[in-house]
Design an enzyme around this catalytic site. Structure first.
Site, PDB file in Angstrom:
ATOM      1  N   HIS A   1       0.905  -1.156   0.000  1.00  0.00           N
ATOM      2  CA  HIS A   1       0.000   0.000   0.000  1.00  0.00           C
ATOM      3  C   HIS A   1       0.939   1.199   0.000  1.00  0.00           C
ATOM      4  CE1 HIS A   1      -3.025   2.989   0.986  1.00  0.00           C
ATOM      5  NE2 HIS A   1      -2.099   3.489   1.775  1.00  0.00           N
TER       6      HIS A   1
ATOM      7  N   CYS B   1      -4.614   1.746  -4.565  1.00  0.00           N
ATOM      8  CA  CYS B   1      -3.788   2.785  -3.950  1.00  0.00           C
ATOM      9  C   CYS B   1      -2.464   2.963  -4.678  1.00  0.00           C
ATOM     10  CB  CYS B   1      -3.535   2.475  -2.481  1.00  0.00           C
ATOM     11  SG  CYS B   1      -2.546   0.982  -2.232  1.00  0.00           S
TER      12      CYS B   1
END
Length: 195
Positions: A51, A124
């Site tokens: 992420h 993301c």
């Protein structure tokens, strides 16, 4: 006689202003399990389930339930739990201003919503890469961006892909999405898939 132009004391000349640094902060959503288990499960090493947040202008920017901004990585960690930082990548300096960046984020915000989140192709990491492309004309490293395709190119990945696509379709149809940072604690992600 020539007089040098004077700048206000609070505003140095553009050439003397330090250009803001851009960092990509990569968190491992697997908490180290990807590195321990991926070779046996997938037949390839996956060091992290990434992420990625972007740090610039003294703030943290990320895609989680939409494009968000927080004051610091510490605030991000407090909001989303103890997700370990895997690495920080210095992406370079930007000549863009915070105002230009905020305007850019406003222009892409409609494309990054809970409804448009896709675990495999619009997540993301793709958002963070779009941010770095705007700021420093560079994408995130390929090992982050291409992880889903690398995983799904393995025999086990090919068997799992229809299942992931079906889950994604069902969750999007129900409005839940699979964005691990759309709620306060998020949800864990399966091995090898970036958040």
């Amino acid at each position: 006689p020539m007089h040098a132009s004077r700048c206000s004391p609070s505003e140095p000349p553009a050439l003397l202003r330090a250009m803001p640094r851009v960092s990509a902060v990569v968190y491992d959503l697997s908490g180290g399990l990807a590195a321990q288990m991926s070779q046996g499960l997938l037949g390839m090493m996956v060091s992290e389930i990434p992420h990625t947040n972007i740090e610039v202008f003294g703030r943290v920017y990320f895609f989680g339930g939409g494009i968000q901004s927080m004051a610091s990585s510490r605030e991000f960690a407090a909001a989303f739990g103890a997700v370990p930082v895997s690495r920080t990548i210095d992406m370079g300096e930007t000549s863009r201003t915070r105002e230009e960046f905020e305007a850019f984020l406003s222009s892409i915000r409609p494309r990054y919503t809970p409804e448009t989140y896709n675990l495999l192709s619009h997540n993301c990491n793709t958002c963070a890469s779009e941010m770095t492309r705007f700021l420093v004309n560079r994408d995130l490293p390929e090992d982050i961006i291409n992880l889903p395709e690398r995983v799904f190119s393995t025999p086990m990945g090919q068997m799992l892909r229809p299942m992931f696509e079906q889950i994604q379709s069902q969750l999007n149809g129900g409005g839940a999405g699979m964005d691990p940072f759309s709620g306060a604690q998020g949800m864990g992600l399966p091995m090898g898939i970036p958040g």
